[in-house]
Design a protein around this motif. Sequence first.
Motif, short mmCIF file in Angstrom:
data_model
loop_
_atom_site.label_atom_id
_atom_site.label_comp_id
_atom_site.label_asym_id
_atom_site.label_seq_id
_atom_site.Cartn_x
_atom_site.Cartn_y
_atom_site.Cartn_z
N PRO A 171 0.84 -1.20 0.00
CA PRO A 171 0.00 0.00 0.00
C PRO A 171 0.87 1.25 0.00
N GLY A 172 0.40 2.29 -0.65
CA GLY A 172 1.15 3.56 -0.68
C GLY A 172 0.55 4.58 0.27
N ASP A 173 1.41 5.56 0.65
CA ASP A 173 0.92 6.62 1.56
C ASP A 173 -0.18 7.43 0.90
N ASP A 174 -0.13 7.54 -0.45
CA ASP A 174 -1.13 8.33 -1.16
C ASP A 174 -2.31 7.47 -1.63
N VAL A 210 -2.12 4.85 -3.53
CA VAL A 210 -1.79 4.15 -4.77
C VAL A 210 -0.92 2.95 -4.44
N ARG A 211 -1.38 1.77 -4.79
CA ARG A 211 -0.64 0.55 -4.48
C ARG A 211 0.41 0.27 -5.56
N THR A 212 1.46 -0.41 -5.17
CA THR A 212 2.51 -0.81 -6.10
C THR A 212 2.73 -2.32 -5.97
N ALA A 213 3.13 -2.93 -7.06
CA ALA A 213 3.40 -4.37 -7.07
C ALA A 213 4.75 -4.59 -7.72
#
Length: 866
Positions: free
Chosen positions: A760-763, A765-768
Amino acid sequence: MSDASLPERRRPSGSSDLSGPFGSARSSGESARVEQARRLAARADGLPSLNRLAELAARLLHTSSAQVSVIADDQTVMGGAGDASSSVGQRSPSADSLCTVTTEAAVPVVIPDATADPRTRDLPSVRSGAVGAYLGVPLHSGDHVVGALCVFSPGERAWTAEEVGLLAELAGPTMTELELAALESTYEEDRVLWQLAVDAAGVGAFDWDLRTDVLRWDERLLELFGHTRESFGGTIEAFNACVHPEDRDRVGLALSSAIESCGGYAAEYRVVRPDGEVRWVSARGHAIAGPDGTAARVVGAAYDTTAVHDGEARVARTLDAMPTAFFHLDRDWRFSYANPEARRLLGAIGSEVVGHVIWELFPDAVGTEFESSYRGAMDSDEPAAFEAYYPPPLDAWYEVRCWPVPDGLSVYFIEVTQRHQARAVLERAARRSELLAEVTRALTATLDEEEAVARLTQILVPGLGDWCVVTLVEGSPPPDPRSERGWRRRLRDIGWWHRDPERRTMVERYAQLRVPALTDDSLVAEALVSQEPVVVPSGATERIVGILRPGEAGQICRDLAPSAVAVLPLQGRGRLSGLMTVFRDAERGSFSEEDLDLLADVAGRAGLALDNANLYAGQRKLAEGLQRSLLTAPPQPADLEVAVRYEPAAESAQVGGDWYDAFEQTDGTLTLVIGDVVGHDTVAAAEMGEVRGLLRGIAATTGDGPAALLERVDRAMETLAVDTIATSVVARLEPSDAGPGWRRLRWANAGHPPPLLLEPGDDGVRTARLLWSTPANRMLGLPTDDESRAESVVDVPPGAVLLLFTDGLVERRGEVLDVGLERLRDTVLATSPDASLEEVADQVLRRQLPGWTEDDVALVVVRLRG
């Protein structure tokens, strides 16, 4: 196979030569057989339909070649496929042919190895190696065996009873095609005789060139019109001058119509000869188109019909001598003339035809093609041609040609009943073969029982019935209603269909209620006991309702109102697989013997298919249970969620070399394992269990990290001589100082696809990202060296999702691995953040896997609770 170029086979020593000055001496029966074979071999110039039947036989029986031969004084190859195709139309000594063996035997000849069979081992085609395995069936024409249909291939081969039956079934349409060709040849001979008769009547020819306006007559036509070549002007005007003034407009209109349409020309008119004599002439012709598409020439023929009109004997004798039936109708539809052949063919009515009105003598012709064609020809002044059937007392098919003449209608016809019957037999055989082929294709395309039955029902209806129900019989031997009280519990109606979409719901409800409503006297019970077809040809509704228990099932049966029903056992390999019940409504009528034979063939194929599906399902269920027994449920630590999945390969027996593991160690860390033993069969599954057990045991007793654990497994496999190769990722989730709820992921990779981490991202927006190991480590089971295995470490935040998977999730045939990995990354990013971990696992499998997986798939999904 025909051995047309091989030397003549020598007569065995001691045999007598029966030939004399008048040919070979034969019994009357053999002479009749040879004469019949000669008649059938007359069309040896090639019959494409026989070649297609030979190709079909070779394809269905999986042989390299097939051949249709007629055996008379010698062998004639009438059709062929494969090596035999080059011999079509050739003749060769019958003594050199394997088909002679079949013809003499008059029964199917099954030869697995022709080189070992004393009947065939010395034949040239066997000595040359062209024929190893041979299967032939005789071709019967009436009481005689006139040839053989055979298939053959180099090398040995065992033939099954089903293959012998299939080839014997193809012999029917093959013989029909031979007979049809012979009938057509006879029909052509009749046409030649007709042409000779016409020539004998003095028919002349004309040719009118429309571009030059030159009209040429042959000597017969000049003589008919009373002119010499010098006295005739050679133009259309000269012709018009010869035509009787009262007929000129009608003849001119007929010619103009033919020229405008580039069509046929027909007219009967009077001509006035130079000496004043008036004669009747009947002319037929056709306008021929030139390069620009318009008529360029009119060619045709004419003959003197004065005898028909004046009663002169010359043309009457010609018509009487014709082998084709001919009659003439006047304008009031009365027979004014009928030649002997016409009187013979029409004599079944028991009355002389001449002088009577056709519609009164033949009332069944009214409203048929006979009436519409005759009246149409008379009204349009155009010829007509058609084929039609006339019911008893004639009970025959006729080919008819009619053309209008000034005083009525001239008609000639021939009986073509045999041709129609042969064509009908061929069409029925073709439909039967097509239906059986469709059943075979539908049932062999799947190993799922319910899918196979669904396909079968939609072939049976409307092909052979109006609706149907297919019942599965569980267990072996089949239930016996005479002694087994709970016999209904072993029956299950799993397929049904109705030709009327609006009645399919009724049939479905009937199938749901039928089995519990069956009595011990029901048709189904009777078929279970006898294991033979049970047929009710009429009154089926009352019969069925009378042997059902009172209730809704009986009422539905009354509403469906079947008139006839047939219950056929579906026999598998030594067991009863099910029952097939086919119903017919009153409008369709009962089952013929041909229908029941076809249903029996369908039932035989369906029984084998259901048996295969049943065996496959049992093996699949057993194998799946074995596989899943090797894979344990994962632990569920307080701060972690763990989900696991295993999907077997669709093409395997539900076992393979992919595995997953998840267990807690004594220090509270969670160890995750994903692995794949080379292969996906039962051997791979056994090897997987061995490697998984080693890794699990070493991890539990040593507490080593991932890299050290893999090294110990390598040494253990070498020590224990575990001869296999596997890929694996071993990972540990340990406490981390990065923050509350964080975990440290430590992993080692032994030649396996990299794990995937969704963060999970702070904003929001998730990253993989894929967790590649550097450097890459060798697979388990490969020779060890001094190089130690490497570990990788990364801190994982709360809410992150970790996926460990095997290559079946990302690999596709013909596609590089990077494409599949990128597709997985997109799939994981597309999952809902609010979905449960179980839902995430299901979404990944559903989106990543096609409908038909080629490899096993194991998956471990872990989420850090936030």
